[in-house]
Design an enzyme around this catalytic site. Sequence first.
Site, PDB file in Angstrom:
ATOM      1  N   HIS A  80     -11.739  22.222  16.129  1.00  0.00           N
ATOM      2  CA  HIS A  80     -12.750  22.984  14.827  1.00  0.00           C
ATOM      3  C   HIS A  80     -12.587  23.815  14.752  1.00  0.00           C
ATOM      4  O   HIS A  80     -12.471  24.880  13.704  1.00  0.00           O
ATOM      5  CB  HIS A  80     -13.654  23.013  15.699  1.00  0.00           C
ATOM      6  N   GLU A 122      -9.633  -1.954  -0.892  1.00  0.00           N
ATOM      7  CA  GLU A 122      -8.288  -1.407   0.438  1.00  0.00           C
ATOM      8  C   GLU A 122      -7.631  -2.940   0.914  1.00  0.00           C
ATOM      9  O   GLU A 122      -6.967  -3.120   2.350  1.00  0.00           O
ATOM     10  CB  GLU A 122      -8.305  -0.507   1.484  1.00  0.00           C
ATOM     11  N   ASP A 157      -5.454   2.086   2.828  1.00  0.00           N
ATOM     12  CA  ASP A 157      -5.456   0.475   4.120  1.00  0.00           C
ATOM     13  C   ASP A 157      -4.063  -0.097   2.832  1.00  0.00           C
ATOM     14  O   ASP A 157      -4.057  -1.046   3.651  1.00  0.00           O
ATOM     15  CB  ASP A 157      -6.514   0.227   3.909  1.00  0.00           C
ATOM     16  N   CYS A 195      -9.485   7.590  -3.591  1.00  0.00           N
ATOM     17  CA  CYS A 195      -8.995   8.340  -2.554  1.00  0.00           C
ATOM     18  C   CYS A 195      -8.114   7.912  -1.123  1.00  0.00           C
ATOM     19  O   CYS A 195      -8.410   9.183  -0.217  1.00  0.00           O
ATOM     20  CB  CYS A 195     -10.588   7.878  -1.859  1.00  0.00           C
TER      21      CYS A 195
HETATM   22  C1  PEP Z   1      -7.824   4.336   2.667  1.00  0.00           C
HETATM   23  O1  PEP Z   1      -7.784   3.306   3.136  1.00  0.00           O
HETATM   24  O2  PEP Z   1      -7.179   4.670   1.651  1.00  0.00           O
HETATM   25  C2  PEP Z   1      -8.490   5.658   3.154  1.00  0.00           C
HETATM   26  C3  PEP Z   1      -9.318   6.178   1.818  1.00  0.00           C
HETATM   27  O3  PEP Z   1      -9.583   5.329   3.948  1.00  0.00           O
HETATM   28  P1  PEP Z   1      -9.018   5.458   5.887  1.00  0.00           P
HETATM   29  O4  PEP Z   1      -7.472   6.215   5.207  1.00  0.00           O
HETATM   30  O5  PEP Z   1     -10.205   6.359   6.294  1.00  0.00           O
HETATM   31  O6  PEP Z   1      -9.124   4.614   6.143  1.00  0.00           O
HETATM   32 MG    MG Z   2      -9.491   2.573   4.962  1.00  0.00          MG
END
Ligand code: PEP
Ligand code: MG
Length: 587
Positions: A194, A434, A458, A505
């Site tokens: 933080h 994913e 993932d 993402c």
């Molecule tokens: C992903 O799997 O690309 C994702 C954005 O989720 P995390 O990294 O939180 O598993």
């Molecule tokens: Mg993920």
Amino acid sequence: MSRPADNSIELFGLKASPGIVMGRVVVMDNQPGWQRRRLEPEEIADEIMRFKIAVARTEHQLMDIYDQFLEHLADYSAIINSHILILKDGMIYNRTVKIIKDQRINAEWALEQALEDIERRFAELKDLYIRERFADVRQVGHRIFRLLAGKEKEPKFSGKVILAARDFSPEDTLRMNKDMILGFMTEMGGITSHTAIVARTLGIPAVIGLDRLTDMVKTGDMAIIDGGTGRVFLRPGEDKVAFYRSYQTRYQQLDEQISLFAHLPAETIDGLKIEVRANIEIIEEYSQAVKYGAMGIGLLRSEFYYLGREEPPGENFLVEIYSSLVAALSPYPVTIRTLDLGGDKRPGRWPDEENPALGLRAIRFSLRESNLFKIQIRALFRAGFHGNLRILLPMISSLDELLRAKDIISKVKEELVAEGLPFDHDVQLGIMVEVPSAVEVADVLAREVDFFSIGTNDLIQYSMAVDRANENVSYMYEPLHPAVLRMISRVVKCGHDNGIEVGLCGEMAGDITFLPLLIGLGIDELSAHPLVIPHIKKIIRNSTAARVAEMTEKILAMNSANEIRNYLCAYLPLNYSDEFGAGSRRK
Ligand code: PEP
Ligand code: MG
């Protein structure tokens, strides 16, 4: 650490907050020393009372800081609140009191033992982000130490200085007056601590995790902090000072340029608009996202609020934090992912599993613990009332699983209607794509949701059977594998055939070498760390959608990651000379 003939020293730490500053150092002794003292049996009750008073005064201090900053810096209140919760939770208090009683030792020594015990438990956790949360516990502990030792006063200094200490708490950082403090450096801390987050958000250059810093620096020394590279120079020579002076000017110009283009639209030369949003972990990070030009939040990883506490958060607490985020970003969307616990994010008391990444994780956990899931969904709907909220379900692998989740969601809506609580009836529902099985049935899943968000972190792990956290096989973790690119292409097509938006993402969205390809693949929304957002938007503005689509067609016909990489290595400098050309910093 490197040490030349003079007494200047170069140290390497973690890049907590970018920026270059130079000036005189003030070393702060904010970690009081103490001695072990054996208590006589009749002293125990008094010692516990002394400790109790210090804890109560710590709470008052934190409440004061909370009140003081609530009005001007409301977005930090959650961080201070988390410290108040750590204090109230009893984790530190109960352990320390027990040690005072059982071992008949003074409060300082008992508190130190208690902190060590808590640290051991945190160290067993696999997830780095959660392990780093111990820093918050330690900071609360040190605040109690300061009160036990009677060191309550805030230090005063004259002129602008660089602060050095073993550690600063987020509260210390919040109180740093930017007119007096150039930057800071510490021995402790991780980049997701933080303290680092607050420093980044306040724009105070900082380097943390500098081994044995306080042994090597003294008050009055000259220092240079380069927060962008994580380097610190103690007692630098004249040539270093001259170099950094000119670098500092260039850096400021670059930073000003970035702030000029951060808020320009994300639209290609031929008029294709792409949404560029931010990935954040705690709501306080939203101000940084806004500063760097995010058009909403593409991913809030909501699990942070469930980790490191004895009890899961209640509905009203969640409504409060989600609402504040949604209201702050309105009218832009805020995408909140439901719990993605399990895998590498396992809290204490989690079942032992042979293969956690393939085990009880994300939506599987939420469907098993449906009461917990319901509370989160209720909070999300209620917070949606304050702006534009989207719900994202992680790790969906089949239609049946999605329908089970949707069934719970419908029941929650009915309950809210029956209770007459205000909520947003039209919250959009999306899924993370994913898992390879979800890619295969993406056409079916697309009919059931409002948007897709591809989680390449993932998707790469599961499609190539490569543990994303295992450095022994990291060379196989390949975003440019033709299988990955074909999967992305398939998901986009299935989404678009059904009229829904497809975002991405995973970390791939934040690597600008992949961006032309992702635009060519037809991604509608890119969500990444706030700091890369201006660069993503700039690449989009320098792209022509029709041309990158042609390039992507060629790449999709290629057979190996090497072939694709070689092609991109030639393509990028020719077409994006600013970013990848001979004069660019990437060279
Ligand atoms: C992903 O799997 O690309 C994702 C954005 O989720 P995390 O990294 O939180 O598993
Ligand atoms: Mg993920």
